[in-house]
Design a protein around this motif. Structure first.
Motif, PDB file in Angstrom:
ATOM      1  N   GLY A  87       1.937   2.070  -1.700  1.00 50.47           N
ATOM      2  CA  GLY A  87       3.256   2.658  -1.483  1.00 50.47           C
ATOM      3  C   GLY A  87       3.815   2.267  -0.130  1.00 50.47           C
ATOM      4  N   ASN A  88       2.821   2.363   0.883  1.00 46.58           N
ATOM      5  CA  ASN A  88       3.283   1.964   2.230  1.00 46.58           C
ATOM      6  C   ASN A  88       3.735   0.504   2.243  1.00 46.58           C
ATOM      7  N   LYS A  89       2.900  -0.246   1.542  1.00 41.39           N
ATOM      8  CA  LYS A  89       3.274  -1.668   1.486  1.00 41.39           C
ATOM      9  C   LYS A  89       4.606  -1.850   0.763  1.00 41.39           C
ATOM     10  N   ILE A  94      10.137  -2.460   0.632  1.00 43.13           N
ATOM     11  CA  ILE A  94      11.497  -1.923   0.337  1.00 43.13           C
ATOM     12  C   ILE A  94      12.350  -1.954   1.589  1.00 43.13           C
ATOM     13  N   THR A  95      11.658  -1.562   2.724  1.00 44.25           N
ATOM     14  CA  THR A  95      12.409  -1.566   3.996  1.00 44.25           C
ATOM     15  C   THR A  95      12.899  -2.960   4.300  1.00 44.25           C
ATOM     16  N   GLU A  96      12.010  -3.906   4.124  1.00 40.84           N
ATOM     17  CA  GLU A  96      12.422  -5.297   4.376  1.00 40.84           C
ATOM     18  C   GLU A  96      13.510  -5.724   3.402  1.00 40.84           C
ATOM     19  N   LEU A  97      13.243  -5.256   2.143  1.00 37.50           N
ATOM     20  CA  LEU A  97      14.240  -5.619   1.123  1.00 37.50           C
ATOM     21  C   LEU A  97      15.600  -5.003   1.428  1.00 37.50           C
ATOM     22  N   ILE A  98      15.496  -3.709   1.907  1.00 35.85           N
ATOM     23  CA  ILE A  98      16.741  -3.024   2.252  1.00 35.85           C
ATOM     24  C   ILE A  98      17.446  -3.762   3.382  1.00 35.85           C
ATOM     25  N   LYS A  99      16.643  -4.150   4.363  1.00 37.39           N
ATOM     26  CA  LYS A  99      17.239  -4.881   5.479  1.00 37.39           C
ATOM     27  C   LYS A  99      17.849  -6.204   5.005  1.00 37.39           C
ATOM     28  N   ALA A 100      17.072  -6.855   4.121  1.00 37.97           N
ATOM     29  CA  ALA A 100      17.578  -8.132   3.603  1.00 37.97           C
ATOM     30  C   ALA A 100      18.843  -7.921   2.787  1.00 37.97           C
ATOM     31  N   ILE A 101      18.770  -6.835   1.969  1.00 38.08           N
ATOM     32  CA  ILE A 101      19.965  -6.543   1.152  1.00 38.08           C
ATOM     33  C   ILE A 101      21.142  -6.156   2.022  1.00 38.08           C
ATOM     34  N   GLN A 102      20.775  -5.346   3.096  1.00 37.14           N
ATOM     35  CA  GLN A 102      21.835  -4.920   4.004  1.00 37.14           C
ATOM     36  C   GLN A 102      22.465  -6.128   4.697  1.00 37.14           C
TER      37      GLN A 102
END
Length: 768
Positions: A87-89, A94-102
């Motif tokens: 989950g952490n991974k 997700i955080t990276e993905l969110i940043k990338a998406i952002q």
């Protein structure tokens, strides 16, 4: 499936769906929209918190489950740790993905903003392009208007300008070019109006230049109609009663068409006028154009008329050119009225026409005094008459011109009368007053044809040379009279609306010429002492009287239908008749004067001692004179006039002879003196008998009876009334006793004196 996360409940629901996804693909399909929506809507932190909360809830549930089943719990913890680690991974991913998406979303937003700005620029470019195209179209039309104007397509230019103003400018009213073009439209309209007026003025100038030729063609057309009408009148006599331009003539000539304005020689195109009128009508300037056109035509009228003309050129070219120009000008006016009735009113055209007529009449009147030749005036009348008939055929009123023709006629009549007056006077003054000799038949025929003379013998019985009774002046005057008549009636040829004036003027003028220039001149020459001249004047007077009676019939026959009927009387006829008596008296005077002169030479010896057997010389001369005069000088007189002259001459001779013994100078008469007188009287009586006229013998009755009384042996018979009336009825009651007294001897006896006194008292008492 909902994709919009409006609140935490939505996020929890979205996380449950993500967790419950049966496959990895569906897991990502649920996760990516949730991350995208959270990032886009500014809820990324809330998504992480929800995920953490979901994770904590799961751990708490796992811990609860583990407490109930440690082994399973431990196993679950291990699994959970793994899951947590995963989950952490996953959270980190997700955080990276969110940043990338952002980051992608921000880039996408920048691209979208750039796209929006690009679309706005494109829209502006499109709008600018559309506006530029519209403005270019407006500018093109504006230039097109000027191109049409340069090509002299004035109406097309006006229509294009109207289209530009009412259609195309409305789409570009927000642009400055629209206001600029809008401001230029009135100027452009004025340019169009000026251009079309310039073309019209050019057309008017050409029309002015061709006006004279148009008038010449109009004159030619009418002249041809005259010729055709005369030819028809020769074939059909009743057509001669109908004048040119009458309804009958127009119907008879309608098969022959000739358009003065459109023929082989000239063609008048009214297109510039119609275009100008149409354009000014479209510009709303019709009234202004009408006024300008009317002013221009008046100006052209003034320029067309010369300042002066001459009427003495042989071909009347000056007058013809002026009238041809006027005719062409008037024809254009009438054609304009017919083709464009809204431009010219009939009143305006008629007023302009009347003005032209008055100006032309004024110019002709000023030049008229220099005309002193009737033939030239007749040519002038012919030109004016042709002009009148031409204008009348175009429907113009010609009353003023007809009135002016009357002025011309009066001058023409005056010139004719003056010329023929001089001719008559010259003929009378230069005549030889001798019977006219004729040498041959041709000369005879000419004289008879021109004179009012009926020969006593048929033509075939006349032998040449011969002598006509009248002198040369008579046929010459007859020729002049016929010429005078013909030239008077020449004025009525073609066109003259007052034939009655011609009839009256001709009668009065001819009467005046015959009475004053012929008759009076002949009467003035009666003062001559030459008997032959007086006799010839008498013969001429008689023939002129005959000619006047013939002229009266001729004038009555030639009189126009408008004149009052009845006979025509010339006062000259009566004057010639009366002055025949004057000439006869003058002949009597001359003959009697000659008789007096001859008898005054008589010398009787009233106291002669011896008788004589020879006739007195004066008596021989007297009878010789009477015989010669009657057979030579008076031979041309009519028989009745000659007999009258004989009768008067013999009567005068008898009276003169009788006056010799009655003279107070003769105091006594003896029988020898009476015998000498009786011998002369017998000689005279014998001469009278040879004349073969018993009436002439009566002129000597008193003389013979007086001589018989003086030779009577019984003078007492005279004092017996019955015997005296029978034998001495012609003896003057006073002369008889006086002569008887002179026959007495030195002193009369008382008985004789008593008888004379008694006779005288009886004579006077009877007469009383």
């Amino acid at each position: 499936m909902p994709t919009l996360l409006d609140g935490r409940g939505d996020l929890e629901y979205a996380i449950q769906q993500i967790v419950l996804s049966p496959s990895e693909n569906e897991y990502f399909d649920q996760l990516i929209p949730a991350i995208k929506d959270a990032t886009t809507g500014g809820k990324g932190q809330a998504l992480l918190q929800t995920l953490s909360q979901f994770s904590d809830d799961r751990e708490a549930e796992i811990e609860r489950i583990c407490k109930s089943n440690h082994q399973e719990f431990t196993s679950s913890v291990n699994q959970l740790l793994k899951v947590r680690e995963g989950g952490n991974k996953l959270t980190n991913d997700i955080t990276e993905l969110i940043k990338a998406i952002q980051a992608s979303t921000e880039k996408l937003a920048d691209q979208k903003q750039a796209l929006k700005e690009s679309r706005a620029v494109r829209t502006n470019i499109d709008e600018t392009t559309t506006a530029l195209v519209a403005c270019l179209e407006v500018l093109r039309l504006a230039n097109y208007v000027h191109d049409l104007l340069n090509q002299k397509s004035h109406y097309a230019a006006l229509r294009a300008l109207d289209e530009l103003q009412n259609i195309h400018l409305r789409g570009v009213t927000q642009y400055k070019i629209a206001s600029m073009i809008q401001k230029s439209i009135p100027i452009t309209k004025k340019l169009i109006a000026d251009a079309v007026m310039a073309d019209l003025n050019t057309w008017l100038f050409r029309i002015r230049e061709t006006s004279q030729f148009l008038g010449e063609l109009g004159f030619y057309a009418v002249e041809q109609r005259r010729k055709r009408h005369r030819e028809r009148a020769e074939k059909l006599g009743y057509l001669a009663d109908y004048k040119l331009n009458s309804a009958i003539e127009l119907v008879a000539d309608e098969s022959t068409e000739f358009d003065v304005l459109d023929n082989e020689d000239v063609r008048v195109d009214f297109t510039p006028l119609f275009e100008c009128l149409h354009i000014h009508n479209a510009l709303g300037q019709t009234d202004k154009f009408k006024a300008e056109y009317a002013a221009t035509r008046k100006q052209q009228k003034d320029l067309m008329l010369p300042t002066s003309i001459t009427l003495v050129d042989s071909e009347t070219s000056s007058l013809s050119e002026m009238l041809e120009s006027i005719a062409g000008f008037a024809i254009i006016e009438k054609a304009t009225l017919q083709k464009a009735p809204s431009l010219r009113s009939p009143v305006d055209v008629d007023e302009l026409w009347e003005s032209i007529c008055q100006s032309a009449i004024s110019l002709i009147s000023k030049a008229l005094p220099e005309v002193n030749n009737a033939e030239m005036l007749l040519k002038i009348k012919g030109v004016i008459a042709l002009f009148i008939q031409t204008m009348e055929s175009w429907g113009y009123p010609v009353r003023s011109l007809d009135a002016f023709l009357l002025i011309l006629f009066r001058k023409y009549a005056e010139l004719l009368k003056r010329r023929f007056s001089d001719d008559f006077q010259e003929i009378v003054m230069t005549d030889d007053y001798m019977p006219m000799p004729i040498n041959n038949g041709d000369e005879y025929d000419k004289v008879v044809n021109v004179s009012w003379y009926t020969p006593e013998k048929p033509r075939e019985e006349i032998r040449f040379p011969c002598v006509l009774p009248f002198s040369q002046m008579y046929p010459l005057c007859c020729i002049d009279i016929r010429n005078f008549l013909n030239q008077f009636y020449f004025f009525s040829d073609d066109h003259f609306q007052q034939p009655k004036v011609i009839d009256d003027t001709l009668r009065s003028s001819l009467d005046e010429l015959l009475a004053e220039k012929v008759c009076q001149s002949l009467v003035e020459r009666l003062g001559s002492q030459y008997l032959g001249q007086i006799v010839q004047i008498l013969i001429n007077l008689e023939h002129f009287e005959t000619a006047c009676r013939e002229l009266e019939q001729l004038l009555a026959a030639a009189r126009s239908s408008s004149s009052v009927g009845g006979s025509v009387a010339l006062s000259a006829t009566e004057q010639f008749k009366n002055h025949k008596k004057t000439a006869e008296k003058r002949i009597f005077e001359l003959v009697n004067s000659k008789i007096d002169d001859l008898i005054d030479t008589a010398e009787y010896d009233w106291s002669a001692q011896y008788g004589t057997s020879e006739t007195s010389s004066y008596m021989q001369e007297l009878t010789q004179y009477l015989s010669t005069t009657m057979t030579t000088v008076l031979i041309g007189l009519p028989t009745e006039i000659k007999e009258l002259i004989y009768f008067d001459a013999l009567g005068h001779a008898a009276e003169k002879i009788l006056s010799i013994p009655l003279s107070p100078d003769v105091r006594r008469i003896n029988p020898n003196g009476v015998a000498a007188l009786a011998l002369d009287v017998k000689f005279l009586s014998t001469f009278v008998e040879t004349l073969g006229n018993p009436i002439l013998q009566e002129t000597l009755d008193e003389l013979r009876q007086t001589i018989a009384l003086m030779q009577s042996g019984n003078t007492d018979e005279y004092y017996d009334i019955s015997t005296r009336n029978k034998k001495y009825g012609r003896v003057n009651a006073m002369n008889g006793p006086l002569l008887l007294e002179k026959l007495t001897q030195a002193v009369a006896s008382p008985s004789r004196a008593e008888k004379f006194t008694a006779f005288s008292s009886k004579f006077y008492s009877r007469d009383t």
